[in-house]
Design an enzyme around this catalytic site. Structure first.
Site, PDB file in Angstrom:
ATOM      1  N   ASP A  28       0.937  -1.223   0.094  1.00 29.89           N
ATOM      2  CA  ASP A  28      -0.110   0.163  -0.136  1.00 29.89           C
ATOM      3  C   ASP A  28       0.992   1.107  -0.133  1.00 29.89           C
ATOM      4  O   ASP A  28       2.152   1.732   0.569  1.00 29.89           O
ATOM      5  CB  ASP A  28      -0.786   0.319   1.112  1.00 29.89           C
ATOM      6  CG  ASP A  28      -1.907   0.830   0.802  1.00 29.89           C
ATOM      7  OD1 ASP A  28      -2.339   1.251  -0.038  1.00 29.89           O
ATOM      8  OD2 ASP A  28      -2.640   0.734   2.139  1.00 29.89           O
ATOM      9  N   GLY A  29       0.137   2.335  -0.646  1.00 32.75           N
ATOM     10  CA  GLY A  29       1.061   4.047  -0.813  1.00 32.75           C
ATOM     11  C   GLY A  29       1.384   3.856  -2.009  1.00 32.75           C
ATOM     12  O   GLY A  29       1.847   4.927  -1.484  1.00 32.75           O
ATOM     13  N   GLY A  31      -0.550   5.157  -4.419  1.00 30.92           N
ATOM     14  CA  GLY A  31      -0.795   6.975  -4.428  1.00 30.92           C
ATOM     15  C   GLY A  31       0.014   8.083  -4.038  1.00 30.92           C
ATOM     16  O   GLY A  31       0.338   9.520  -4.335  1.00 30.92           O
ATOM     17  N   ASN A  76     -10.943  -2.007  -5.342  1.00 29.31           N
ATOM     18  CA  ASN A  76     -10.278  -1.595  -6.034  1.00 29.31           C
ATOM     19  C   ASN A  76     -10.628  -1.024  -7.209  1.00 29.31           C
ATOM     20  O   ASN A  76     -10.904  -0.375  -8.419  1.00 29.31           O
ATOM     21  CB  ASN A  76      -8.952  -1.894  -5.683  1.00 29.31           C
ATOM     22  CG  ASN A  76      -8.054  -1.637  -4.801  1.00 29.31           C
ATOM     23  OD1 ASN A  76      -7.087  -2.465  -4.711  1.00 29.31           O
ATOM     24  ND2 ASN A  76      -8.054  -1.075  -3.830  1.00 29.31           N
ATOM     25  N   TRP A  77     -11.886  -2.060  -8.145  1.00 28.09           N
ATOM     26  CA  TRP A  77     -12.975  -1.308  -9.543  1.00 28.09           C
ATOM     27  C   TRP A  77     -13.408  -0.332  -9.011  1.00 28.09           C
ATOM     28  O   TRP A  77     -14.002  -0.324  -9.897  1.00 28.09           O
ATOM     29  CB  TRP A  77     -14.200  -2.895  -9.107  1.00 28.09           C
ATOM     30  CG  TRP A  77     -12.843  -3.953  -9.815  1.00 28.09           C
ATOM     31  CD1 TRP A  77     -12.678  -5.431  -8.774  1.00 28.09           C
ATOM     32  CD2 TRP A  77     -12.980  -4.534 -10.996  1.00 28.09           C
ATOM     33  NE1 TRP A  77     -12.189  -6.202  -9.515  1.00 28.09           N
ATOM     34  CE2 TRP A  77     -11.992  -6.105 -10.475  1.00 28.09           C
ATOM     35  CE3 TRP A  77     -12.084  -3.787 -11.918  1.00 28.09           C
ATOM     36  CZ2 TRP A  77     -11.145  -6.761 -12.279  1.00 28.09           C
ATOM     37  CZ3 TRP A  77     -11.776  -4.599 -13.250  1.00 28.09           C
ATOM     38  CH2 TRP A  77     -11.065  -5.648 -13.224  1.00 28.09           C
TER      39      TRP A  77
HETATM   40  C1  IPE Z   1      -5.474  -2.282   0.000  1.00 25.99           C
HETATM   41  O1  IPE Z   1      -4.970  -1.159  -0.221  1.00 25.99           O
HETATM   42  C2  IPE Z   1      -5.720  -3.044  -1.302  1.00 25.99           C
HETATM   43  C3  IPE Z   1      -3.816  -3.364  -2.087  1.00 25.99           C
HETATM   44  C4  IPE Z   1      -2.829  -2.949  -1.584  1.00 25.99           C
HETATM   45  C5  IPE Z   1      -4.174  -3.994  -3.576  1.00 25.99           C
HETATM   46  P1  IPE Z   1      -6.259  -0.238  -0.230  1.00 25.99           P
HETATM   47  O2  IPE Z   1      -5.356   1.467  -0.498  1.00 25.99           O
HETATM   48  O3  IPE Z   1      -7.237  -0.529  -0.943  1.00 25.99           O
HETATM   49  O4  IPE Z   1      -7.192  -0.036   1.119  1.00 25.99           O
HETATM   50  P2  IPE Z   1      -7.694   0.470   1.977  1.00 25.99           P
HETATM   51  O5  IPE Z   1      -8.608   1.457   0.960  1.00 25.99           O
HETATM   52  O6  IPE Z   1      -6.751   1.528   2.537  1.00 25.99           O
HETATM   53  O7  IPE Z   1      -8.410  -0.412   3.130  1.00 25.99           O
HETATM   54  C1  IPE Z   2      -1.625   0.302  -3.678  1.00 25.48           C
HETATM   55  O1  IPE Z   2      -1.864   1.510  -3.253  1.00 25.48           O
HETATM   56  C2  IPE Z   2      -1.903  -0.723  -5.100  1.00 25.48           C
HETATM   57  C3  IPE Z   2      -3.400  -0.775  -4.733  1.00 25.48           C
HETATM   58  C4  IPE Z   2      -4.729  -0.370  -3.980  1.00 25.48           C
HETATM   59  C5  IPE Z   2      -3.724  -1.308  -6.704  1.00 25.48           C
HETATM   60  P1  IPE Z   2      -2.172   2.715  -3.336  1.00 25.48           P
HETATM   61  O2  IPE Z   2      -3.205   3.439  -4.471  1.00 25.48           O
HETATM   62  O3  IPE Z   2      -4.005   2.303  -2.352  1.00 25.48           O
HETATM   63  O4  IPE Z   2      -1.463   3.988  -2.273  1.00 25.48           O
HETATM   64  P2  IPE Z   2      -2.745   4.857  -1.378  1.00 25.48           P
HETATM   65  O5  IPE Z   2      -2.531   4.076  -0.469  1.00 25.48           O
HETATM   66  O6  IPE Z   2      -3.329   5.676  -2.176  1.00 25.48           O
HETATM   67  O7  IPE Z   2      -0.912   5.894  -1.536  1.00 25.48           O
HETATM   68 MG    MG Z   3      -4.264   2.661  -0.229  1.00 21.77          MG
END
Ligand code: IPE
Ligand code: IPE
Ligand code: MG
Length: 247
Positions: A28-29, A31, A76-77
């Site tokens: 995660d992280g 973005g 994530n969809w």
């Molecule tokens: C979890 O991260 C899913 C993946 C790392 C693929 P998210 O960013 O989707 O989780 P939430 O929304 O913070 O719970």
């Molecule tokens: C994890 O990073 C990757 C996926 C969920 C696909 P994020 O896209 O959730 O990144 P943040 O949490 O928004 O920083």
């Molecule tokens: Mg995330």
């Protein structure tokens, strides 16, 4: 920052015995990493793929048998269409770019999740790379795409119902047999990057007795010193599994 990570690394305290057999990672992280640099979120995902390659190398280096990576959740969809499309595109390209290396590195690869909801081209590539590496017998790499723990349990229950004999009731063993992860060792250690301390619907069944390691580091900044800190954390746990004896 990297220098300080190295300085405080637990790498030198690691024992070769008692390493986790199966590690799962919530990556995660991406973005936030991009946002901090005023880049589009996609740039964070691209960077994240580089780190995935690095972590596969680290898992090999530390003799981890099985590595499961959470790449895209059922939830994530609901992200904006352009982000979803760019992620699917990135998965597609990464399979193209990495399939030969996966094969030659003796890695066995498996994709888990509700794969039927993926575009058919991507489904075909997934089947093809899994087949290509079928005879490999080195590290097991599982990529969770369109994966949700609840969805997996419901799919497993339905598989059971469809194949059940008359009046057969479900048991933990029978449910496990129908999960995407059937045949894999228990998850010993879960790592989540990005600072959140939640499971976000990941491996709800399989994480029952896993050790949980959370780090504030964003996935694109994940490196060997954080990985070895997680291994050290694991080695210093007393696992009791509900009994009074440490193992
Ligand atoms: C979890 O991260 C899913 C993946 C790392 C693929 P998210 O960013 O989707 O989780 P939430 O929304 O913070 O719970
Ligand atoms: C994890 O990073 C990757 C996926 C969920 C696909 P994020 O896209 O959730 O990144 P943040 O949490 O928004 O920083
Ligand atoms: Mg995330």
């Amino acid at each position: 920052m990297k220098f300080f990570n190295f300085l405080f690394s637990r790498k030198f305290f690691l024992k070769s015995k008692g390493l986790p057999k199966h590690i799962a990672i919530i990556m995660d992280g991406n973005g936030r990493w991009a946002k901090k640099r005023l880049l589009p979120r996609e740039a964070g995902h691209v960077r994240g793929v580089h780190v995935v390659k690095n972590v596969i190398g680290l898992a090999k280096k530390y003799n981890i048998n099985s590595l499961t990576l959470f790449a895209f959740s059922t939830e994530n969809w609901t992200r904006p269409k352009n982000e979803v499309l760019s992620l699917l595109n990135l998965f597609d390209k990464s399979i193209d770019n990495e399939k030969d290396k996966i094969k030659s590195n003796n890695i066995k690869i498996k994709f888990i999740g509700d794969l039927s909801s993926l575009p058919s081209d991507l489904q075909k590539k997934i089947t093809s790379v899994e087949r290509k590496c079928k005879k490999n017998n080195g590290m097991q790499l599982n990529i969770a795409i369109s994966y949700g723990g609840r969805s997996e349990i419901v799919r497993a229950a339905n598989k059971f119902i469809n194949n059940a004999k008359a009046k057969q009731t479900i048991s933990e063993k029978l449910l496990s047999k129908n999960l995407d992860t059937y045949g894999l060792p228990e998850i010993d250690l879960l790592i989540r990057t990005g600072g959140e301390k939640r499971l976000s619907n990941f491996m709800l069944w399989q994480l029952a007795y896993s050790e949980l390691f959370f780090t504030d580091a964003l996935w694109p900044d994940f490196d060997e010193s954080i990985f070895t800190n997680a291994l050290y954390f694991f080695q210093t746990r007393k696992r009791r599994f509900g009994s009074l004896m440490d193992i």
